[in-house]
Design a protein around this motif. Structure first.
Motif, PDB file in Angstrom:
ATOM      1  N   GLN A  59      20.773  17.492  24.820  1.00  2.77           N
ATOM      2  CA  GLN A  59      20.572  17.127  26.220  1.00  2.77           C
ATOM      3  C   GLN A  59      21.629  17.836  27.067  1.00  2.77           C
ATOM      4  OE1 GLN A  59      17.898  15.305  26.904  1.00  2.77           O
ATOM      5  NE2 GLN A  59      17.532  15.123  24.715  1.00  2.77           N
ATOM      6  N   GLU A  60      21.230  18.297  28.224  1.00  2.00           N
ATOM      7  CA  GLU A  60      22.161  18.988  29.102  1.00  2.00           C
ATOM      8  C   GLU A  60      23.154  17.997  29.696  1.00  2.00           C
ATOM      9  OE1 GLU A  60      22.278  21.801  33.080  1.00  2.00           O
ATOM     10  OE2 GLU A  60      20.372  21.009  32.389  1.00  2.00           O
ATOM     11  N   GLN A  61      24.412  18.360  29.628  1.00  2.00           N
ATOM     12  CA  GLN A  61      25.478  17.582  30.235  1.00  2.00           C
ATOM     13  C   GLN A  61      26.121  18.480  31.290  1.00  2.00           C
ATOM     14  OE1 GLN A  61      25.726  14.374  29.070  1.00  2.00           O
ATOM     15  NE2 GLN A  61      24.022  15.002  27.769  1.00  2.00           N
ATOM     16  N   LYS A  62      26.295  17.977  32.495  1.00  7.30           N
ATOM     17  CA  LYS A  62      26.707  18.835  33.597  1.00  7.30           C
ATOM     18  C   LYS A  62      28.215  18.992  33.753  1.00  7.30           C
ATOM     19  CE  LYS A  62      22.465  18.235  36.133  1.00  7.30           C
ATOM     20  NZ  LYS A  62      21.800  19.408  35.708  1.00  7.30           N
ATOM     21  N   THR A  63      28.981  17.933  33.529  1.00 11.56           N
ATOM     22  CA  THR A  63      30.420  18.015  33.748  1.00 11.56           C
ATOM     23  C   THR A  63      31.166  18.050  32.416  1.00 11.56           C
ATOM     24  OG1 THR A  63      30.779  15.625  33.763  1.00 11.56           O
ATOM     25  CG2 THR A  63      30.149  16.646  35.864  1.00 11.56           C
ATOM     26  N   PRO A  64      32.403  18.547  32.425  1.00 11.09           N
ATOM     27  CA  PRO A  64      33.201  18.517  31.199  1.00 11.09           C
ATOM     28  C   PRO A  64      33.397  17.093  30.661  1.00 11.09           C
ATOM     29  CG  PRO A  64      34.212  19.987  32.786  1.00 11.09           C
ATOM     30  CD  PRO A  64      33.090  19.277  33.491  1.00 11.09           C
ATOM     31  N   LYS A  69      30.248  16.122  28.857  1.00 16.49           N
ATOM     32  CA  LYS A  69      30.169  16.873  27.607  1.00 16.49           C
ATOM     33  C   LYS A  69      31.087  16.265  26.550  1.00 16.49           C
ATOM     34  CE  LYS A  69      28.750  21.042  29.927  1.00 16.49           C
ATOM     35  NZ  LYS A  69      28.997  22.384  30.358  1.00 16.49           N
ATOM     36  N   ARG A  70      32.295  15.878  26.956  1.00 12.93           N
ATOM     37  CA  ARG A  70      33.236  15.255  26.019  1.00 12.93           C
ATOM     38  C   ARG A  70      32.689  13.912  25.526  1.00 12.93           C
ATOM     39  NH1 ARG A  70      37.254  14.425  29.154  1.00 12.93           N
ATOM     40  NH2 ARG A  70      36.935  12.204  29.325  1.00 12.93           N
ATOM     41  N   LYS A  71      32.182  13.117  26.437  1.00 14.71           N
ATOM     42  CA  LYS A  71      31.632  11.801  26.078  1.00 14.71           C
ATOM     43  C   LYS A  71      30.439  11.957  25.135  1.00 14.71           C
ATOM     44  CE  LYS A  71      30.007   7.548  28.219  1.00 14.71           C
ATOM     45  NZ  LYS A  71      29.719   6.847  29.469  1.00 14.71           N
ATOM     46  N   TYR A  72      29.559  12.902  25.401  1.00 12.96           N
ATOM     47  CA  TYR A  72      28.385  13.183  24.576  1.00 12.96           C
ATOM     48  C   TYR A  72      28.814  13.619  23.175  1.00 12.96           C
ATOM     49  CZ  TYR A  72      23.756  15.330  23.614  1.00 12.96           C
ATOM     50  OH  TYR A  72      22.533  15.682  23.085  1.00 12.96           O
ATOM     51  N   THR A  73      29.792  14.522  23.100  1.00 11.12           N
ATOM     52  CA  THR A  73      30.304  14.998  21.815  1.00 11.12           C
ATOM     53  C   THR A  73      30.938  13.860  21.027  1.00 11.12           C
ATOM     54  OG1 THR A  73      30.683  17.190  22.762  1.00 11.12           O
ATOM     55  CG2 THR A  73      31.837  16.680  20.709  1.00 11.12           C
ATOM     56  N   ASN A  74      31.744  13.029  21.700  1.00  9.50           N
ATOM     57  CA  ASN A  74      32.379  11.883  21.018  1.00  9.50           C
ATOM     58  C   ASN A  74      31.338  10.955  20.412  1.00  9.50           C
ATOM     59  OD1 ASN A  74      34.963  12.745  21.640  1.00  9.50           O
ATOM     60  ND2 ASN A  74      35.175  11.410  23.408  1.00  9.50           N
ATOM     61  N   LYS A  75      30.281  10.682  21.162  1.00  8.89           N
ATOM     62  CA  LYS A  75      29.235   9.781  20.682  1.00  8.89           C
ATOM     63  C   LYS A  75      28.545  10.362  19.436  1.00  8.89           C
ATOM     64  CE  LYS A  75      24.963   7.568  22.058  1.00  8.89           C
ATOM     65  NZ  LYS A  75      23.878   7.516  23.004  1.00  8.89           N
ATOM     66  N   ILE A  76      28.255  11.652  19.464  1.00 11.39           N
ATOM     67  CA  ILE A  76      27.586  12.298  18.335  1.00 11.39           C
ATOM     68  C   ILE A  76      28.474  12.252  17.091  1.00 11.39           C
ATOM     69  CG2 ILE A  76      26.801  14.536  17.448  1.00 11.39           C
ATOM     70  CD1 ILE A  76      25.804  15.102  20.334  1.00 11.39           C
ATOM     71  N   ILE A  77      29.745  12.596  17.244  1.00  9.04           N
ATOM     72  CA  ILE A  77      30.662  12.621  16.104  1.00  9.04           C
ATOM     73  C   ILE A  77      30.869  11.210  15.545  1.00  9.04           C
ATOM     74  CG2 ILE A  77      33.034  13.107  15.367  1.00  9.04           C
ATOM     75  CD1 ILE A  77      31.281  15.616  15.671  1.00  9.04           C
TER      76      ILE A  77
END
Length: 173
Positions: A146-151, A154-162
């Motif tokens: 999913q596209e994430q617009k702000t850094p 993006k950090r929050k999205y990456t943290n959730k996935i990991i």
């Protein structure tokens, strides 16, 4: 107002995409002796340093939260990650009846194919025994990116996935 509600529903569904996680491990390995870890990543040409840093930070944060100690050298386990993305197409077909269907006469069925283009991301995290240099733990996550617009997004999205990816480490026997 109707468009606002529809947009809200679409945003909610997109933000709730599911991560498919597959875990494999060496059943004979004693994971209880793992107290410290390090993280290695061998970047491929063209990879984003920003993405690599977010993944490394998320992996470190997740493991430290679980009580493992991060060390540069002499770790009990070394985590190595790889990731990639590829464009995919999902094709579905809707069938509809048209025409008059009274008394067994007429009527027809038409098929309407629909395509949905998306990007599928895959991340692999391997846990290596530093003494044998063999993989003793592997978790693979696959999801529609999913596209994430702000850094920050993006950090929050990456943290959730990991966090979801490492949820089953250490494995229960």
């Amino acid at each position: 107002m109707r468009y606002f509600f529809l947009t809200l529903v679409v945003v909610f569904l997109v933000s709730c995409s599911t991560l498919s996680v597959n875990v494999d491990y060496d059943e004979g390995y004693d994971f209880s002796r793992v107290k410290s870890f390090s993280i290695k990543h061998y970047a491929k040409e063209g990879e984003s340093e920003l993405v690599n840093k977010r993944i490394t930070d998320a992996l470190r944060k997740t493991l430290e939260f679980r009580g493992y100690k991060y060390v540069q050298k002499g770790a009990d386990m070394v985590f190595v990650y790889h990731y990639g993305a590829k464009d995919k197409v999902n094709i579905t077909t809707d069938y509809q009846m048209i025409g008059y269907r009274g008394f067994g006469y007429g009527g027809a069925m038409i098929a309407t194919p629909r395509t949905y283009n998306y990007t599928e991301g895959t991340i692999v995290v391997d846990g290596l025994d530093p003494k044998t240099k063999k993989i003793v733990y592997r978790t693979v996550g696959t999801l529609e990116l999913q596209e994430q617009k702000t850094p920050q997004e993006k950090r929050k999205y990456t943290n959730k996935i990991i966090q979801e990816l490492m949820q089953k480490f250490p494995p229960e026997k």
